[in-house]
Structure formats: structure tokens, C-alpha cells
Design an enzyme around this catalytic site. Structure first.
Site, PDB file in Angstrom:
ATOM      1  N   ARG A 186      -2.552  -1.562  -9.958  1.00  0.00           N
ATOM      2  CA  ARG A 186      -1.358  -2.383 -10.179  1.00  0.00           C
ATOM      3  C   ARG A 186      -1.753  -3.859 -10.149  1.00  0.00           C
ATOM      4  NH1 ARG A 186       2.492   1.037  -6.971  1.00  0.00           N
ATOM      5  NH2 ARG A 186       1.308   2.918  -6.567  1.00  0.00           N
ATOM      6  N   GLY A 246       0.821  -1.215   0.000  1.00  0.00           N
ATOM      7  CA  GLY A 246       0.000   0.000   0.000  1.00  0.00           C
ATOM      8  C   GLY A 246       0.847   1.254   0.000  1.00  0.00           C
ATOM      9  N   ASP A 252       3.827  -4.954  -7.484  1.00  0.00           N
ATOM     10  CA  ASP A 252       3.216  -3.681  -7.084  1.00  0.00           C
ATOM     11  C   ASP A 252       3.734  -2.526  -7.931  1.00  0.00           C
ATOM     12  OD1 ASP A 252       5.529  -4.570  -5.459  1.00  0.00           O
ATOM     13  OD2 ASP A 252       5.476  -2.522  -4.692  1.00  0.00           O
TER      14      ASP A 252
END
Ligand code: AMP
Ligand code: MG
Length: 485
Positions: free
Chosen positions: A183, A90, A252
Site C-alpha cells: 500500500r 498494520g 493505507d
């Protein structure tokens, strides 16, 4: 907020996917100051550059003064980092401010990097240093100039706060603009919640934003996977053709849109060597130049896994569909690369495939064996197409091999104008990037501004800029770049 900045920041991601969006605030910037402002991009977005330099602009670009209705969020995602799965990454130091509609009606994310700790920060300080943020700015502008899909950089602001790295460095915030920040890792996170409705909502959100044609397909989610595979196949082929090494192709850091994202340890290769690695932590060469197609396919396999429940009712059927998409990726990648390389050699379209690929392979071998700089090798070959082979011959030790190759290539009447459009003169060379960032960190922005100006027009040779077209001096040594900066 002043009228010239009364921009409409939407909150589509936050409202459609609240499970993936954590409302959060940027930290105060004690003394914000504009270091770089992309006026052309501001205009594309309908933003007034003068207003961006004013108090409200500084507030917007640090996330501290936002237009009414804006709901900044930290986005949740997971990811495979160097092959190891991290279930909760994140935005640890980033925020999505919202989306705006540009002059052409396209939805664009406005996103900050370096805006302070969020609940995803883990051990990080949430901050970014001036050097790495200016690095992302210049690298992404160069990629855009080269015609490669990429996130863009709207601005870099110094925050007026120091950040602690190996030494104390001035802090900065980058404002990044992207067609979205979805992503592969976003899908991994959504799939890991076990909430199939969320996964479906995410996939439909991605289709609407990036691949609207897939919505009309018989199987929209299969079409989504195929479309992402196609976009990434073309993207990585373009990287290879330009000698670009992303350096940290974790899941990511791979977008659903097909834009290049996250300019951390990336760099352009100089001497042609498929094993080239720049990242300090990439000891096994996982993200080496020549390994990028395989890694992109590996990342797409992770995306496909998350989509399995949406691809077909029956698990075996879903796996078969996923496998087909992955082999489609490889075919598409190879075809794009195999079409791009002969264009860089100026070879006429419609030339016999075997002749084109034979000549291309022999050319690559000449570059490899002679340690020729990738970018100058191709560009000087363009001069050879115009009758002056000396600049190229000056780069090669084995003149017998190159002369023999040149004779066969010349006989095909290579197209020098095509070569000029496909082979850049200027790339952000590592030693020049470092020089510009060191100067900027010490307070002198002039070398950075000159470099940005040069790499924005990479195919157009300009007199007086020879320095920017020349590889690093021998004493520059092996270039190493660092993640997590
Ligand atoms: P990156 O290497 O930039 O792709 O980042 C990988 C992950 O580390 C992401 O979850 C980032 O948000 C997080 N991260 C990187 N640097 C920092 C930092 N200084 N503070 C907090 N989180 C960070
Ligand atoms: Mg990242």
C-alpha cells in the site's frame, strides 16, 4: 494437509522484507463453517474446492492448519486516515498466509481478515462479523465482473464465535486474494524507519511484482512512481464511470498494484450527485464521489514523498520529478475518463473532442438536475440508441431538455452494442446488499448467493432479474455505511 491442498505457499514478502512482517498465528475458530466459496477463483489458483470444504480446507481458510513451510505474518504499514497521519497501523486483525503462483504464473497473496488480534490491533478485538465480510465478498466480485482491477474474495467462513459490535454478531474470516498487499502506507512505514536500504528493497520488490518493465528503465524508481500513478489514474477513472464511491481512501487503503482494496464503507451511487458520501464518519465529504481523483492524487503525493531519496541525489531535482509524476497522474486520469464517458454514450471514436465533451457534460447535467439513477440512466440510453427512448424518458422530469439532447445525440448514430459493453445493468445496489446481508446474518444465505450470481455478469441483461436493475425504493432513505466493522 491432504494432497489436493498441498499448495505451495511462498513467503516472499516475509523473507524479502522481514522488517515489515511480524510472524503471527491466527486464533482458533471454534466451529468453522463455509458461508461462501469462490469456486472459479479456487480453480484459477489451482485449489480443489472440495478439499477447501474439507477439514484441511477449513484449517487453511481460518489460518489454523497451514501447509508446512507457511509463515503467516501481520504486515506493518502506516497511513493517513482522513488526512491525519497514523505512524503505526498494520494488520490488526489480518494475516498474510503467503503467496502462491496461479495457473497463469502470477504471484497472488493469500490473506485472512478477521483472524484474531495481532500486535497491531491497538484497541480492536481482531475479529470481523459475517455481514461486513460477505459485503466485501459481493462487492469485490461485482467489481471484478465489471472489469475493474480489484482484490478478490476466495471464501468467507463463519468462525462459530460471536463478536461484539453495537449488538452481538456472528464472527467470520474472509480469505482475500490480491496481487499484493503493498500500500502507499507500506512505503510510508518503511520511509519512517529512516532505513534507506529497506525503502529501496521495498521499491524493488514492488517493481518486480507489479511493474517489471520499470526495472529496465533508466531510473527504475521514477518509473515505479509513474507506473503507480498511471494505474491509480485509470482505476479511479473507472470508479467514476461506474458510479463507485470507495468511501475510505486512506493511504493505507490505496494499493501499489492499482487494485481496489478494502471494501468497508463503499457503495454505488444511485441518483447522480458528485457530493455523494456514504461513510458515516466522512462528515466533510473528503471521500465524496467527485472528490476521488483529487484524493488519489493527494495519496500519490504521500507516496512520492517517501520515494524522494530514491528519485534523485539532489532534493530539488527529486521534488521536480515527483511533481511531474503527480501532474502526469491528473493528465492520465482526465484522459481515461474523457475517453470512457463518450464510450458510455456510444459516441463513435474519432468524433470531434469538443462535440464529445459538450454532449457528455450536457448529459451529466440532465442526470444531475433530474436526480437520475446513474446506472439506469446510462443503460436506458442504450435502449434509446436502439430506438426506444421511453424507459429513459420515464426517469427524467425535464422532457424538453432530454428530447432536445436526444435528437442531437441520435444524429451521431450512437453504437448501442458499445453501450451495452460499457454500461452495466446490474450493480450491487445498496438496498439489495443490505437485504442479503441481513438474511445471511440471520442464517439464510439464499439472497446473498443470488446477488453474487447476478453481479458476476453485470453487462448481460437476463429476464426475471428486473428487481436487481431497479434503484432503491424511496423509503430506503439515505444510505450510510460504517468503517471498522
Ligand atoms: P480498515 O478500516 O479496515 O482499513 O482498518 C484500518 C486499521 O484498523 C487497520 O490497521 C486494521 O488492521 C485496524 N482494524 C480495523 N478493525 C479492527 C479490529 N476489529 N481489530 C483490530 N484491528 C482492526
Ligand atoms: Mg484497510
Amino acid at each position: 494437509m491432504s494432497t489436493s491442498l498441498a499448495l505451495l505457499l511462498g513467503n516472499r514478502f516475509a523473507s524479502e522484507l522481514p522488517e515489515l512482517a511480524l510472524p503471527w498465528q491466527a486464533e482458533e475458530a471454534p466451529a468453522p463453517q463455509v458461508l461462501a466459496l469462490n469456486e472459479a477463483l479456487a480453480a484459477e489458483l489451482g485449489l480443489d474446492p472440495e478439499a477447501l470444504r474439507g477439514p484441511d480446507g477449513l484449517g487453511l481458510l481460518t489460518g489454523t492448519v497451514l501447509p508446512t513451510g507457511a509463515t503467516p505474518v501481520a504486515q506493518a504499514y502506516a497511513g493517513h486516515q482522513f488526512g491525519g497521519y497514523a505512524p503505526r497501523l498494520g494488520d490488526g486483525r489480518a494475516l498474510l498466509l503467503g503467496e502462491l503462483t496461479d495457473g497463469e504464473g502470477r504471484l497472488r497473496d493469500v490473506h485472512l481478515k478477521g483472524s484474531g488480534r495481532t500486535p497491531f490491533a491497538r484497541g480492536g478485538d481482531g475479529r470481523a462479523a459475517v455481514g461486513p465480510m460477505l459485503r466485501e465478498y459481493v462487492m469485490s466480485e461485482a467489481m471484478h465482473g465489471l472489469g475493474v482491477p480489484t482484490t478478490r474474495s476466495l471464501a468467507v467462513l463463519a468462525t462459530g464465535r460471536d463478536v461484539q459490535r453495537e449488538t452481538v454478531l456472528p464472527g467470520a474470516v474472509l480469505t482475500r486474494v490480491a496481487s499484493s498487499h503493498l500500500r502507499v502506507g507500506t512505503f510510508q512505514f518503511a520511509a519512517s524507519t529512516g532505513d534507506l536500504a529497506l525503502l529501496r528493497r521495498l521499491a524493488d520488490h514492488a517493481i518486480e511484482r507489479h511493474y517489471p518493465a520499470a526495472a529496465a528503465a533508466e531510473h527504475p524508481h521514477r518509473a515505479l512512481l509513474d507506473a503507480v500513478a498511471t494505474a491509480q489514474a485509470d482505476l479511479v477513472a473507472q470508479w467514476l464511470l461506474l458510479g463507485f464511491v470507495h468511501g475510505v481512501m486512506n493511504t493505507d487503503n490505496m494499493t501499489i498494484s492499482g487494485e481496489t482494496i478494502d471494501y468497508g464503507p463503499c457503495a454505488f451511487m444511485e441518483a447522480y450527485e458528485p457530493a455523494t458520501v456514504f461513510s458515516s464518519i466522512d462528515r466533510g465529504g473528503r471521500y465524496a464521489y467527485g472528490n476521488q481523483p483529487l484524493i488519489a492524487q493527494w495519496n500519490l503525493a504521500r507516496l512520492a514523498e517517501t520515494l524522494l531519496p530514491l528519485l534523485a541525489e539532489d532534493q530539488d531535482a527529486a521534488v521536480a520529478i515527483a511533481m511531474e509524476a503527480l501532474s502526469g497522474f491528473r493528465q492520465r486520469h482526465d484522459a481515461t475518463y474523457a475517453a470512457g464517458l463518450p464510450a458510455k454514450l456510444g459516441l463513435p471514436a474519432g468524433l470531434d473532442d469538443e462535440i464529445a465533451s459538450g454532449l457528455s457534460e450536457e448529459w451529466l447535467k440532465i442526470l444531475h438536475v433530474n436526480h437520475v439513477d446513474w446506472t439506469s440512466g446510462f443503460r436506458t440510453l442504450g435502449a434509446a440508441a436502439r430506438g426506444d427512448a421511453e424507459p429513459l424518458r420515464g426517469l427524467v422530469l425535464d422532457l424538453v431538455a432530454v428530447d432536445e439532447w436526444l435528437a442531437r445525440w441520435q444524429a451521431l448514430d450512437p453504437d448501442a452494442a458499445l453501450m451495452d459493453r460499457t454500461n452495466p445493468v446490474y450493480i450491487p445496489r445498496n438496498h439489495l446488499v443490505e437485504e442479503a446481508l441481513d438474511a445471511a446474518t440471520a442464517g439464510d444465505l439464499a439472497p446473498f448467493e443470488r446477488l453474487v450470481d447476478v453481479v458476476r455478469h453485470p453487462y448481460e441483461e437476463r429476464s426475471g432479474l428486473e428487481r436487481y436493475a431497479t434503484p432503491a425504493p424511496d423509503d430506503f432513505g439515505h444510505y450510510v455505511t460504517y468503517c471498522g466493522t
